[in-house]
Design a protein around this motif. Structure first.
Motif, PDB file in Angstrom:
ATOM      1  N   ALA A  37     -14.750   1.355  16.437  1.00  0.00           N
ATOM      2  CA  ALA A  37     -15.126   1.379  17.846  1.00  0.00           C
ATOM      3  C   ALA A  37     -13.958   1.833  18.718  1.00  0.00           C
ATOM      4  N   THR A  38     -13.272   2.884  18.305  1.00  0.00           N
ATOM      5  CA  THR A  38     -12.136   3.361  19.055  1.00  0.00           C
ATOM      6  C   THR A  38     -12.614   4.132  20.286  1.00  0.00           C
ATOM      7  N   ALA A  39     -11.971   3.858  21.408  1.00  0.00           N
ATOM      8  CA  ALA A  39     -12.305   4.518  22.664  1.00  0.00           C
ATOM      9  C   ALA A  39     -11.834   5.969  22.645  1.00  0.00           C
ATOM     10  N   THR A  40     -12.302   6.758  23.602  1.00  0.00           N
ATOM     11  CA  THR A  40     -11.905   8.158  23.669  1.00  0.00           C
ATOM     12  C   THR A  40     -11.279   8.479  25.018  1.00  0.00           C
ATOM     13  N   SER A  41     -10.496   9.540  24.998  1.00  0.00           N
ATOM     14  CA  SER A  41      -9.915  10.111  26.201  1.00  0.00           C
ATOM     15  C   SER A  41      -9.974  11.620  26.034  1.00  0.00           C
ATOM     16  N   THR A  42     -10.218  12.332  27.091  1.00  0.00           N
ATOM     17  CA  THR A  42     -10.220  13.782  26.980  1.00  0.00           C
ATOM     18  C   THR A  42      -8.787  14.299  26.980  1.00  0.00           C
ATOM     19  N   ALA A  43      -8.581  15.433  26.336  1.00  0.00           N
ATOM     20  CA  ALA A  43      -7.251  16.027  26.246  1.00  0.00           C
ATOM     21  C   ALA A  43      -6.710  16.413  27.617  1.00  0.00           C
ATOM     22  N   ASP A  44      -7.599  16.702  28.570  1.00  0.00           N
ATOM     23  CA  ASP A  44      -7.128  17.120  29.886  1.00  0.00           C
ATOM     24  C   ASP A  44      -6.984  15.969  30.881  1.00  0.00           C
ATOM     25  N   ALA A  45      -7.218  14.740  30.461  1.00  0.00           N
ATOM     26  CA  ALA A  45      -6.997  13.579  31.327  1.00  0.00           C
ATOM     27  C   ALA A  45      -5.503  13.433  31.599  1.00  0.00           C
ATOM     28  N   THR A  46      -5.154  12.920  32.769  1.00  0.00           N
ATOM     29  CA  THR A  46      -3.744  12.673  33.069  1.00  0.00           C
ATOM     30  C   THR A  46      -3.293  11.389  32.373  1.00  0.00           C
ATOM     31  N   LEU A  47      -2.001  11.232  32.239  1.00  0.00           N
ATOM     32  CA  LEU A  47      -1.485  10.007  31.631  1.00  0.00           C
ATOM     33  C   LEU A  47      -1.799   8.794  32.494  1.00  0.00           C
ATOM     34  N   ASP A  48      -1.833   8.960  33.824  1.00  0.00           N
ATOM     35  CA  ASP A  48      -2.252   7.858  34.693  1.00  0.00           C
ATOM     36  C   ASP A  48      -3.682   7.444  34.373  1.00  0.00           C
ATOM     37  N   GLU A  49      -4.567   8.417  34.219  1.00  0.00           N
ATOM     38  CA  GLU A  49      -5.965   8.122  33.890  1.00  0.00           C
ATOM     39  C   GLU A  49      -6.068   7.452  32.528  1.00  0.00           C
ATOM     40  N   PHE A  50      -5.300   7.956  31.564  1.00  0.00           N
ATOM     41  CA  PHE A  50      -5.313   7.344  30.235  1.00  0.00           C
ATOM     42  C   PHE A  50      -4.806   5.907  30.293  1.00  0.00           C
ATOM     43  N   GLY A  51      -3.704   5.687  30.996  1.00  0.00           N
ATOM     44  CA  GLY A  51      -3.159   4.330  31.115  1.00  0.00           C
ATOM     45  C   GLY A  51      -4.160   3.362  31.716  1.00  0.00           C
ATOM     46  N   ASP A  52      -4.844   3.787  32.782  1.00  0.00           N
ATOM     47  CA  ASP A  52      -5.876   2.951  33.402  1.00  0.00           C
ATOM     48  C   ASP A  52      -7.001   2.658  32.414  1.00  0.00           C
ATOM     49  N   ARG A  53      -7.419   3.686  31.693  1.00  0.00           N
ATOM     50  CA  ARG A  53      -8.517   3.511  30.732  1.00  0.00           C
ATOM     51  C   ARG A  53      -8.102   2.575  29.597  1.00  0.00           C
ATOM     52  N   MET A  54      -6.863   2.753  29.120  1.00  0.00           N
ATOM     53  CA  MET A  54      -6.375   1.919  28.027  1.00  0.00           C
ATOM     54  C   MET A  54      -6.374   0.444  28.438  1.00  0.00           C
TER      55      MET A  54
ATOM     56  N   THR B 262      -5.401   0.054  22.423  1.00  0.00           N
ATOM     57  CA  THR B 262      -4.172   0.845  22.479  1.00  0.00           C
ATOM     58  C   THR B 262      -4.243   2.147  21.694  1.00  0.00           C
ATOM     59  N   VAL B 263      -5.359   2.401  21.002  1.00  0.00           N
ATOM     60  CA  VAL B 263      -5.552   3.646  20.258  1.00  0.00           C
ATOM     61  C   VAL B 263      -6.835   4.299  20.754  1.00  0.00           C
ATOM     62  N   HIS B 264      -6.711   5.542  21.191  1.00  0.00           N
ATOM     63  CA  HIS B 264      -7.871   6.298  21.668  1.00  0.00           C
ATOM     64  C   HIS B 264      -7.976   7.610  20.897  1.00  0.00           C
ATOM     65  N   PHE B 265      -9.204   7.992  20.567  1.00  0.00           N
ATOM     66  CA  PHE B 265      -9.445   9.346  20.083  1.00  0.00           C
ATOM     67  C   PHE B 265      -9.242  10.271  21.272  1.00  0.00           C
ATOM     68  N   VAL B 266      -8.719  11.464  21.002  1.00  0.00           N
ATOM     69  CA  VAL B 266      -8.616  12.492  22.037  1.00  0.00           C
ATOM     70  C   VAL B 266      -9.651  13.555  21.708  1.00  0.00           C
ATOM     71  N   THR B 267     -10.485  13.868  22.694  1.00  0.00           N
ATOM     72  CA  THR B 267     -11.527  14.860  22.492  1.00  0.00           C
ATOM     73  C   THR B 267     -11.179  16.154  23.221  1.00  0.00           C
ATOM     74  N   GLY B 268     -11.553  17.259  22.581  1.00  0.00           N
ATOM     75  CA  GLY B 268     -11.340  18.573  23.170  1.00  0.00           C
ATOM     76  C   GLY B 268     -12.515  18.977  24.036  1.00  0.00           C
ATOM     77  N   ASP B 269     -12.513  20.245  24.435  1.00  0.00           N
ATOM     78  CA  ASP B 269     -13.556  20.768  25.332  1.00  0.00           C
ATOM     79  C   ASP B 269     -14.960  20.596  24.777  1.00  0.00           C
ATOM     80  N   GLY B 270     -15.130  20.756  23.467  1.00  0.00           N
ATOM     81  CA  GLY B 270     -16.448  20.637  22.859  1.00  0.00           C
ATOM     82  C   GLY B 270     -16.842  19.214  22.526  1.00  0.00           C
ATOM     83  N   GLY B 271     -15.981  18.243  22.812  1.00  0.00           N
ATOM     84  CA  GLY B 271     -16.279  16.848  22.514  1.00  0.00           C
ATOM     85  C   GLY B 271     -15.839  16.401  21.134  1.00  0.00           C
ATOM     86  N   ASP B 272     -15.301  17.338  20.333  1.00  0.00           N
ATOM     87  CA  ASP B 272     -14.816  16.984  18.999  1.00  0.00           C
ATOM     88  C   ASP B 272     -13.480  16.256  19.092  1.00  0.00           C
ATOM     89  N   VAL B 273     -13.249  15.343  18.165  1.00  0.00           N
ATOM     90  CA  VAL B 273     -11.979  14.623  18.126  1.00  0.00           C
ATOM     91  C   VAL B 273     -10.892  15.578  17.639  1.00  0.00           C
TER      92      VAL B 273
END
Length: 144
Positions: free
Chosen positions: A18-35, A41-52
């Motif tokens: 059940a690992t959360a995701t973050s988009t590759a183009d999210a800012t580090l501030d956005e990632f920190g808030d989401r985390m 503390t571990v998020h998948f990073v997804t690209g433009d097509g939604g793939d990890v």
């Protein structure tokens, strides 16, 4: 009973599904808030097509000190990590991680990412009960 694999839920220390995701183009501030919101503390990073395309962790966020977290993108600190099949041998996978100089792998089933495995998952499994000998021939998809 000694562990025979690392395929389990987050609550018993194996492959975290059940690992959360973050988009590759999210800012580090956005990632920190989401985390903080996700308490994960571990998020998948997804690209433009939604793939990890990789993972980003709290430790990766710490490496970006001094930069502008409001403009720096997750893609600049994320890590591409090895991918392993859920049926892979547990100790072969650990050896792969050591050889790749990483402590994290994406776990796949039928070509889709289903979880993340880390060195700490192995450490926890060994603490739960077992030795290297007990793990011989273990598969990631077997139950504890």
């Amino acid at each position: 009973m000694a562990p025979t694999s690392v395929d389990a839920t987050a609550t018993d220390g194996g492959v975290r599904r059940a690992t959360a995701t973050s988009t590759a183009d999210a800012t580090l501030d956005e990632f920190g808030d989401r985390m903080l919101r996700d308490r994960n503390t571990v998020h998948f990073v997804t690209g433009d097509g939604g793939d990890v395309v990789g993972v980003v962790t709290l430790d990766d966020l710490k490496t970006a000190r001094g930069g502008d977290h409001g403009t720096t993108r997750v893609s600049s600190v994320m890590r591409e990590v090895p991918r392993v099949d859920s049926t892979a041998d547990a100790f072969d996978t650990l050896s792969l991680l050591n050889g790749a100089g990483t402590v994290t792998a994406l776990v796949e089933e039928n070509g889709s990412v289903v979880g993340v495995l880390s060195e700490s998952d192995y450490a926890h499994a060994m603490t739960v009960g077992g030795s290297r000998a007990a793990w011989a021939g273990s598969r990631l998809s077997s139950s504890w």
